[in-house]
Write a protein that holds these residues in place. Structure first.
Motif, mmCIF file in Angstrom:
data_model
loop_
_atom_site.group_PDB
_atom_site.id
_atom_site.type_symbol
_atom_site.label_atom_id
_atom_site.label_comp_id
_atom_site.label_asym_id
_atom_site.label_seq_id
_atom_site.Cartn_x
_atom_site.Cartn_y
_atom_site.Cartn_z
ATOM 1 N N UNK A 328 0.869 -1.186 0.000
ATOM 2 C CA UNK A 328 0.000 0.000 0.000
ATOM 3 C C UNK A 328 0.899 1.227 0.000
ATOM 4 N N UNK A 329 0.331 2.362 -0.378
ATOM 5 C CA UNK A 329 1.103 3.597 -0.373
ATOM 6 C C UNK A 329 1.221 4.193 1.018
ATOM 7 N N UNK A 330 0.239 3.937 1.873
ATOM 8 C CA UNK A 330 0.212 4.554 3.189
ATOM 9 C C UNK A 330 -0.436 3.602 4.186
ATOM 10 N N UNK A 331 0.354 3.113 5.133
ATOM 11 C CA UNK A 331 -0.133 2.105 6.075
ATOM 12 C C UNK A 331 -1.207 2.661 7.003
ATOM 13 N N UNK A 332 -1.097 3.949 7.375
ATOM 14 C CA UNK A 332 -2.115 4.515 8.259
ATOM 15 C C UNK A 332 -3.457 4.627 7.546
ATOM 16 N N UNK A 333 -3.422 4.991 6.276
ATOM 17 C CA UNK A 333 -4.655 5.038 5.493
ATOM 18 C C UNK A 333 -5.291 3.656 5.420
ATOM 19 N N UNK A 334 -4.454 2.627 5.228
ATOM 20 C CA UNK A 334 -4.975 1.257 5.165
ATOM 21 C C UNK A 334 -5.537 0.835 6.524
ATOM 22 N N UNK A 335 -4.825 1.131 7.604
ATOM 23 C CA UNK A 335 -5.303 0.748 8.940
ATOM 24 C C UNK A 335 -6.630 1.422 9.255
ATOM 25 N N UNK A 336 -6.772 2.683 8.846
ATOM 26 C CA UNK A 336 -8.035 3.395 9.043
ATOM 27 C C UNK A 336 -9.140 2.758 8.208
ATOM 28 N N UNK A 337 -8.830 2.432 6.968
ATOM 29 C CA UNK A 337 -9.788 1.772 6.078
ATOM 30 C C UNK A 337 -10.300 0.470 6.695
ATOM 31 N N UNK A 338 -9.401 -0.300 7.285
ATOM 32 C CA UNK A 338 -9.793 -1.586 7.857
ATOM 33 C C UNK A 338 -10.820 -1.421 8.973
ATOM 34 N N UNK A 339 -10.745 -0.336 9.701
ATOM 35 C CA UNK A 339 -11.671 -0.116 10.813
ATOM 36 C C UNK A 339 -12.936 0.633 10.394
ATOM 37 N N UNK A 340 -12.786 1.551 9.474
ATOM 38 C CA UNK A 340 -13.895 2.428 9.124
ATOM 39 C C UNK A 340 -14.735 1.906 7.964
ATOM 40 N N UNK A 341 -14.082 1.214 7.011
ATOM 41 C CA UNK A 341 -14.748 0.928 5.739
ATOM 42 C C UNK A 341 -14.785 -0.550 5.356
ATOM 43 N N UNK A 342 -14.230 -1.422 6.198
ATOM 44 C CA UNK A 342 -14.088 -2.818 5.770
ATOM 45 C C UNK A 342 -14.489 -3.779 6.879
ATOM 46 N N UNK A 343 -15.071 -4.891 6.483
ATOM 47 C CA UNK A 343 -15.180 -6.042 7.368
ATOM 48 C C UNK A 343 -15.273 -7.300 6.527
#
Length: 398
Positions: A328-343
């Motif tokens: 990924x380009x940005x790990x914090x963006x991915x970590x946020x995505x995992x909590x906010x936008x994904x399950x």
């Protein structure tokens, strides 16, 4: 209103700052696997809990600033199991290993002095340094070199008249690297040459894998005047919330001056010291079994992560953390995505982005720290979430 420049320089912990997203996910009915924080699911030894239940003082009174005498007198027997010659007078009980680090910084350094530290490093050290108005000077270790100690010349280059100490964590948080006897000896010789201290955080000393031998900085008695060891009960006995640690040194001047800081905060928590004393009576089989369990978890998650396309992972030799580099380009963006936008089937994971585990700007932005503190069944489900989450993230962030 104006806030201090000091607090403005603090960073929110990458281990905890995504917690609001995690709470929101839970409120939506999503199960969150917490790989972000070193909170083991291992049970605390039963006698520790019983000691708290049986606390029968009529007043929870102030105690000694240096800690309960019976706890300080019991700890040398623990260290003796590792061949270490430590006396009760060498030990200052602290409110967790965190306070021991803060005391070390404030005892050794004036404002704007420097501590040299290999990066990536335990990110909360940054806050301890800011509290003491101390600057961290990084020496970068790399995944390609298994996060081993950089060449000693890189440390020497960074020594200046402002340098108060070199700080290590072994076994290392976040990389899991275990520094060798030779690496420690090189650093100690350097510290002696330049008349500075070596501080080593050894809170994970029990957790070494693959037959890796742990070497304590306290074993080098010929350098004892410039050694400070930071210790803690938190991880060893799975009692993180008790907040009992220790600053250990043979240097009496260090302890006498650190005691001034201890007296300023009055005393470490009393009931938790009773629990810590009970923890020292834990049968040795407990730590052997816990270490075997963590090694099993390490083997599982390293293998599972390596099977995900584009993921690079370190193979830790100790502690219970690893650093993974993600596609990924940005790990914090991915970590946020995992909590906010994904399950994945109403499950997801919380990760700790690594950028703030580095002093050097621009490093670690594709990396995460993973704490393999969950059982292998939970780790299996968590890795499945990571794999599916990466695919979903990549499809929407091209």
């Amino acid at each position: 209103m104006h806030m201090s420049h000091r607090i403005s320089a603090f960073q929110c912990s990458p281990i905890r700052r995504l917690s609001p997203y995690a709470r929101d996910a839970v409120n939506r009915g999503i199960k969150v696997y917490h790989l972000n924080i070193g909170q083991p699911d291992i049970k605390t030894p039963r006698q520790v809990i019983e000691a708290v239940h049986n606390y029968d003082e009529s007043i929870i009174a102030y105690g000694n600033s240096e800690g309960r005498q019976e706890l300080r007198e019991a700890l040398p027997d623990y260290y003796a199991k590792y061949g270490l010659n430590v006396d009760a007078e060498d030990i200052l009980i602290t409110t967790g290993g965190s306070e021991a680090l803060q005391f070390a910084f404030m005892t050794l350094c004036d404002p704007y002095d420097e501590i040299i530290i290999p990066e990536p490093y335990y990110t909360n050290v940054s806050s301890f340094a800011h509290s003491a108005m101390v600057d961290l000077v990084p020496v970068t270790s790399t995944m390609e070199e298994s996060f081993s100690l950089p060449d000693i010349s890189e440390f020497e280059k960074r020594i200046s008249r402002k340098t108060g100490a070199i700080l290590l964590c072994s076994p290392n948080n976040p990389t899991g690297y275990v520094y060798t006897k030779d690496e420690l000896l090189q650093l100690l010789n350097l510290c002696k040459q330049y008349d500075i201290f070596l501080i080593v955080d050894e809170v994970y000393r029990e957790f070494c894998y693959d037959g890796k031998e742990f070497t304590s900085v306290l074993s080098f008695e010929e350098f004892s005047d410039r050694v400070i060891c930071v210790d803690s009960f938190s991880k060893r006995y799975s009692m993180c919330g008790a907040r009992i640690g220790a600053l250990v040194s043979k240097n009496k001047e260090v302890l006498e001056n650190a005691l001034k800081l201890s007296q300023a905060r009055l005393c470490p928590p009393d009931i938790e010291q009773v629990a810590a004393l009970a923890a020292l009576n834990t049968d040795d089989s407990y730590l052997r079994e816990v270490t075997i369990e963590y090694e099993k978890r390490r083997d599982f998650i390293v293998d599972a992560l390596q099977k995900i396309d584009g993921v690079k992972v370190s193979n830790p030799k100790g502690a219970f953390y690893l650093v993974a580099e993600l596609p990924v380009d940005d790990a914090e963006s991915f970590a946020t995505f995992m909590l906010r936008d994904f399950d994945l089937n109403e499950e997801t994971v919380m990760l700790a982005p690594c950028e703030d585990f580095y002093v050097t700007k621009g490093l670690g932005h594709r990396q995460v720290r993973i704490a393999y503190v969950l059982n292998t069944d939970d780790l299996k489900r968590a890795v499945a979430c990571i794999e599916a989450g990466l695919a979903a993230y990549q499809s929407t962030h091209r």
